[in-house]
Structure formats: structure tokens, C-alpha cells
Design an enzyme around this catalytic site. Structure first.
Site, PDB file in Angstrom:
ATOM      1  N   ILE A  70      45.788 -38.029 -22.163  1.00 34.35           N
ATOM      2  CA  ILE A  70      44.344 -37.846 -22.321  1.00 34.35           C
ATOM      3  C   ILE A  70      43.842 -38.870 -23.342  1.00 34.35           C
ATOM      4  CG2 ILE A  70      42.551 -36.236 -23.106  1.00 34.35           C
ATOM      5  CD1 ILE A  70      44.689 -33.973 -22.489  1.00 34.35           C
ATOM      6  N   CYS A  71      42.692 -39.485 -23.048  1.00 32.24           N
ATOM      7  CA  CYS A  71      42.039 -40.357 -24.029  1.00 32.24           C
ATOM      8  C   CYS A  71      40.531 -40.155 -23.926  1.00 32.24           C
ATOM      9  CB  CYS A  71      42.444 -41.823 -23.851  1.00 32.24           C
ATOM     10  SG  CYS A  71      41.772 -42.620 -22.388  1.00 32.24           S
ATOM     11  N   ARG A  72      39.758 -41.102 -24.397  1.00 31.25           N
ATOM     12  CA  ARG A  72      38.306 -40.969 -24.395  1.00 31.25           C
ATOM     13  C   ARG A  72      37.727 -41.070 -22.991  1.00 31.25           C
ATOM     14  NH1 ARG A  72      34.914 -44.417 -23.900  1.00 31.25           N
ATOM     15  NH2 ARG A  72      32.952 -44.954 -24.797  1.00 31.25           N
ATOM     16  N   GLY A  74      39.822 -42.319 -20.055  1.00 32.38           N
ATOM     17  CA  GLY A  74      40.846 -42.371 -19.016  1.00 32.38           C
ATOM     18  C   GLY A  74      41.522 -43.725 -18.911  1.00 32.38           C
ATOM     19  N   MET A  99      37.982 -37.567 -22.409  1.00 22.78           N
ATOM     20  CA  MET A  99      37.217 -36.585 -23.186  1.00 22.78           C
ATOM     21  C   MET A  99      35.720 -36.674 -22.906  1.00 22.78           C
ATOM     22  SD  MET A  99      39.331 -34.605 -24.664  1.00 22.78           S
ATOM     23  CE  MET A  99      38.261 -33.704 -25.777  1.00 22.78           C
TER      24      MET A  99
END
Length: 121
Positions: A70-72, A74, A99
Site C-alpha cells: 500500500i502507498c499513496r 499505488g 491511500m
């Protein structure tokens, strides 16, 4: 509904919500953003391993486990999944929306910043 991009399974928000809300012995969720981003808001119970630390830790990671990154947005999590796949990990997934797309519960602060990879097993 999940789909594939560059050989990496992409998980969408509905599937991630399901994973977050159920027992997930078979999938390990890992946030790969920076500490400052994680502190601002993150999914409760999801550990942080910043992307730049993955190269130092991946040799200690269990290749048999299923990982969802998971990141900001993708993009970074996709790169982490690609890196691990190139290094022999066959069960890696990317949360495509990041996110930015997350609508579920969030928490603030340094809840679970991984210092030793053994913490996630």
C-alpha cells in the site's frame, strides 16, 4: 474485482476493505510510504516499511507468504511488488488505488513502524 498489471495482481478498494476487516493469516498488508505520510494517516493495524528499506529487508522476508503493498497512489507499492517479484517472490499484490482511494477507517501517529522484519510474522 482484481486485475493484473505488469504481472502484478492489482487489488481494488473493496477487496482491501475486506482484507482489513477479516482475519488474514494468508495475506500480510504492508504500507510502503514514508514515515511522515504514515504518521498523518494510515490504515489501523497495517505496519509501515518505507519503500527505501525493502532492499535491505527482503532477503529476510518469507517468500511463501502473500503480501499486499500500500502507498499513496499505488505507484510506489507497484514498484515494490515488481522488485520483490524480480527477486523470487511469487505472491505479491498491489493496492491499486493507494491511500488516495481509501475510504475506510484511518489512524494517526507511528502505530507500527517495522524495525525488524520478524515483527510482521
Amino acid at each position: 474485482m482484481s486485475y493484473e498489471k505488469d504481472g502484478i495482481n492489482q487489488i481494488e478498494v473493496e477487496e482491501l476493505e475486506k482484507l482489513v476487516n477479516e482475519e488474514r493469516d494468508n495475506k500480510i498488508l504492508i504500507d510502503v510510504r514514508e514515515v511522515e505520510e504514515y504518521d498523518q494517516f494510515h490504515i489501523p493495524g497495517v505496519p509501515l516499511i518505507p519503500m527505501n528499506q525493502i532492499p535491505q529487508l527482503f532477503e529476510k522476508m518469507d517468500k511463501e507468504k502473500d503480501y499486499v503493498f500500500i502507498c499513496r497512489s499505488g505507484a510506489r507499492s507497484q514498484n515494490v511488488a515488481l522488485f520483490l517479484k524480480d527477486n523470487g517472490f511469487n505472491h505479491v499484490h498491489n493496492y491499486a488505488g493507494g491511500m488516495l482511494a481509501w475510504q475506510g477507517e484511518t489512524a494517526e501517529g507511528p502505530e507500527w513502524i517495522v524495525k525488524d522484519i520478524k515483527e510482521i510474522y
